[in-house]
Structure formats: structure tokens, C-alpha cells
Scaffold this motif. Sequence first.
Motif, PDB file in Angstrom:
ATOM      1  N   PRO A 107     -56.767  11.269-136.892  1.00 38.40           N
ATOM      2  CA  PRO A 107     -56.955  11.491-135.456  1.00 38.40           C
ATOM      3  C   PRO A 107     -56.382  10.388-134.571  1.00 38.40           C
ATOM      4  CG  PRO A 107     -58.935  12.110-136.639  1.00 38.40           C
ATOM      5  CD  PRO A 107     -58.028  11.453-137.638  1.00 38.40           C
ATOM      6  N   THR A 108     -56.598   9.121-134.943  1.00 37.86           N
ATOM      7  CA  THR A 108     -56.104   8.033-134.093  1.00 37.86           C
ATOM      8  C   THR A 108     -54.581   8.042-134.014  1.00 37.86           C
ATOM      9  OG1 THR A 108     -56.243   6.561-136.012  1.00 37.86           O
ATOM     10  CG2 THR A 108     -58.099   6.534-134.466  1.00 37.86           C
ATOM     11  N   GLU A 109     -53.919   8.316-135.131  1.00 34.71           N
ATOM     12  CA  GLU A 109     -52.464   8.318-135.126  1.00 34.71           C
ATOM     13  C   GLU A 109     -51.907   9.514-134.365  1.00 34.71           C
ATOM     14  OE1 GLU A 109     -50.662   5.708-136.122  1.00 34.71           O
ATOM     15  OE2 GLU A 109     -52.685   4.898-136.295  1.00 34.71           O
ATOM     16  N   LEU A 110     -52.570  10.650-134.466  1.00 33.26           N
ATOM     17  CA  LEU A 110     -52.143  11.816-133.699  1.00 33.26           C
ATOM     18  C   LEU A 110     -52.187  11.519-132.203  1.00 33.26           C
ATOM     19  CD1 LEU A 110     -53.800  14.810-135.592  1.00 33.26           C
ATOM     20  CD2 LEU A 110     -51.363  14.501-135.163  1.00 33.26           C
ATOM     21  N   LEU A 111     -53.259  10.882-131.756  1.00 36.51           N
ATOM     22  CA  LEU A 111     -53.378  10.556-130.338  1.00 36.51           C
ATOM     23  C   LEU A 111     -52.341   9.524-129.909  1.00 36.51           C
ATOM     24  CD1 LEU A 111     -57.258  10.477-129.899  1.00 36.51           C
ATOM     25  CD2 LEU A 111     -55.661  12.199-129.048  1.00 36.51           C
ATOM     26  N   ARG A 112     -52.068   8.546-130.754  1.00 33.66           N
ATOM     27  CA  ARG A 112     -51.071   7.526-130.400  1.00 33.66           C
ATOM     28  C   ARG A 112     -49.676   8.126-130.272  1.00 33.66           C
ATOM     29  NH1 ARG A 112     -54.221   3.852-133.820  1.00 33.66           N
ATOM     30  NH2 ARG A 112     -55.108   2.244-132.453  1.00 33.66           N
ATOM     31  N   VAL A 113     -49.302   8.965-131.224  1.00 30.91           N
ATOM     32  CA  VAL A 113     -47.964   9.566-131.174  1.00 30.91           C
ATOM     33  C   VAL A 113     -47.844  10.493-129.966  1.00 30.91           C
ATOM     34  CG1 VAL A 113     -46.325  11.046-132.365  1.00 30.91           C
ATOM     35  CG2 VAL A 113     -47.637   9.355-133.656  1.00 30.91           C
ATOM     36  N   LEU A 114     -48.882  11.274-129.694  1.00 41.18           N
ATOM     37  CA  LEU A 114     -48.857  12.158-128.533  1.00 41.18           C
ATOM     38  C   LEU A 114     -48.776  11.349-127.239  1.00 41.18           C
ATOM     39  CD1 LEU A 114     -49.086  14.995-127.312  1.00 41.18           C
ATOM     40  CD2 LEU A 114     -51.570  14.702-127.342  1.00 41.18           C
ATOM     41  N   ASN A 115     -49.500  10.262-127.165  1.00 39.87           N
ATOM     42  CA  ASN A 115     -49.459   9.397-125.989  1.00 39.87           C
ATOM     43  C   ASN A 115     -48.050   8.869-125.752  1.00 39.87           C
ATOM     44  OD1 ASN A 115     -50.980   7.721-123.912  1.00 39.87           O
ATOM     45  ND2 ASN A 115     -50.041   6.094-125.127  1.00 39.87           N
TER      46      ASN A 115
END
Length: 425
Positions: A259-267
Amino acid sequence: MDERPCPDRLLAAAGTALTGSLNQRRILRTVVELVVAEVADAAVAVGPGDGQQVDCARLAHGGRAATFQAYRTDLDAVPGLAQVCGGLDPPFGQSVPAATTPAWLWPPEFRPAGELVLVAMPLAVGVGAALILARGPGRPPFRDEERAMLRTFGVQAGQALTAAALYREQGEAMAVLKAELLPLPLPEIQGVEVAGAVRPAEEGLRIGGDFFDVFPPAGDPARSVVVLGDVTGKGAPAAVLTGKVRQSLRALQLVEQRPTELLRVLNDALLQSGDGDGHRFVTMVVGAMRPSGHNSAPLELTLATGGHPPPLVLRSDGTVTEVAVAGALIGVTKNLRMRPATVELAPGEMCLLYSDGLTEARGGPAERQQYGDRRLRQALGSCRGMPAGATVDRLQQLSSEWVGEGEHDDVALLVIRALPVGAPA
């Protein structure tokens, strides 16, 4: 009968009659009714077609109402008709011999005589429509001033048909957009029951900035991804950004399930594309589900948020707790800080992901009080023992009763319920 034609009244009536509808067929009917009432003995309006079929409205003097029919026909059967319907303007005052027109063109009770007048109704969208006017036996031919007036009338009718065509195209485009933004069918995932709902703020539009998705296992065969988000704004602008975010997540989760990496890449993607500019941003909660490995709490759920309300967990004893997660808005700053958390769910326990449109909805006795976190927790606590779908329905019902007839923001709900080990989805 010779005194009936009155061109001046035709243009005066057209100003209001043709602007009263955005329905192409209704406009075609209005066109033939106007010209038969003031100028012609019979008229046929041929609307823009799809290359194989054309819409025709027909009326003869004395007829009760215009008849409408869609024909699959060769437009070349009427000289000049194919060119006009293709967007070309006929020569000024072009006449067509009555004997050359096919029988299907006219109402059964009418047979034209002499010369017919072909009038263009040009559209501003690359196609055209045509109006064919006739007079019966013994009637005088159309005068030059009548032909000039009919040319002006054709332009007015074309403008009305253009507005109808653009309205239809807008509706078709919106239908495609709505279809893209509807939640995908929820997948069956072993050991998990999921249910969700989206209620947009603009009920007529049926789209908004809140969304959820549930993705089956992809890169990690034991891990499924759930997402619930809220894009700033309402209506079509929010819906467009929602579509971009959802498409990005569908691709990203194939190669990354944390989840944290998904949010970082999307950001990063939003900042680089310019969609995240400080004024347009996304709040979101992302969860990764996987079997925990023990029967007492078979489902492990790792959660991370970006500026979104923390999820709630309903335990088997009826207590409701808040998951201790936190994170910055998505699409605002490059240095995204997050505090993820992991919870385990026993059979029958559930986790609720929701957007702030639920808790910020105003209503109640004074119609101004927010629904709030306390009422939401009480409502969730009352769903103890319910299936996921029934829980979503109950939460929607209670919040709708609170809002009543008042306005509300977009609302999205997603319930994740753990099932016993070995139970089907």
C-alpha cells in the motif's frame, strides 16, 4: 387556399418553436408542421442519418400530425438530397421535378405536382439535413421571395438540429464516462467477503469523485488490493481525474501490492502529469489483504492512507475501533509521509473504508448538523453479524435518513469481512 401561404409568419413562428426542444425527431416534426401551416401543401424533413438510415418527418396540409419514420433508403432517389444530407448546400432555390421523387417520400394521401423545392438545413457538425416542400395540383409554384425566405428558415432549422446533435453527443460522451467510472464487478477472493457502493453528489449526473476498487491477487498470489479514494471537486471535472487515478492504480497493482509504495508511485505520477497541482488532489486508503495463517484471525489487512479518514474495524463483540493510520494528501507534495498499520480480522469481523462525504453529510432535525464520526461508529456497531452487503445497505440507509432531502457530497463505502478458513467467497 391561395391565400394560405404566409412566409413572414413562418420566420416569426420559427424563432420560438425551433428552440423549444433538443430532440432531433421533435425538431423535424416541428419543421414540417411550420412550413405546411404557412407555405407548402406538404413537406418532408430528412434528418442527418448514419449513412444507412435516415429519419423522415412527413406532413400534408389537412393532416392531423406529422408522421415519423426511419428509412433505410438510397438518398440518390431524390436529386440533390444526398449532397444536402452530406453537408453540401444546394444551389439557391433548387427545384426538383415531382415525378422523380419515390412514393415512400410523401404521405399516402398526397401526390405532389409541378416543381418541388429542396432546402438545406445545414448543421455545424459536418453533416446536413434537408427539407423538401411541395404543392398540389392547381396550386401556384413557389415564388422567388418564398424560396429566399425558405433558405433563411433552413438555416434556423439547421441551428436547432445542431444544438440537438451536440446535446446528443454530450449525452453519449457522458454515458461512456459514466460506464468507465462505475465500480468494477467485485471479484471472489478466498476467505473474504467484500461489498461497496458509491452515491454521487449530483444524482442526475450519477458520477463523481469518490470511487473504490477491489483487485484480485496479481503479482503476489496471496495478496489482494483494495482501494477507496476521494478526488477533490464534484461532477465531470472530478470524474475525469477519478478515471485517471483508477486507470493508474489498475496498472500499478499488477507489479506492486504494498500500500505505501502504491501511494508513493501514484503521488509521483500525479505531480509529474500536472494533475496534482495543490488545488486538485486525491485522498485515498489502500489495503493489502492476505491470509494470516491462523484460524482465530484468518485475514490480515495492511492499510495505508493519504489524507483520508482512517478505516474503522467492527470486532466480533460489537466494538468499533479506528485503525491507527495517517498520511499526507496525494498529489500535493513530493515528500509523502505515511504511517501504515496492519490489523487482523477474526471470522465475521469487518473493516469499513469510507469517504468523508459520509461523516460530513448535513441533516438531522435542524438540517445543518454533520452526521459525524460518533453516529457512523454507532451505525457500524449495529451491523454486528451482518453480511458485508447488508452492512453497506444499512449504512447507506441510515445516512440517507439523516440527510433527508438535503444536499450531500459524494459518498463511497467499502466493507471487507473475514470469513472462516476454507469458506467460499
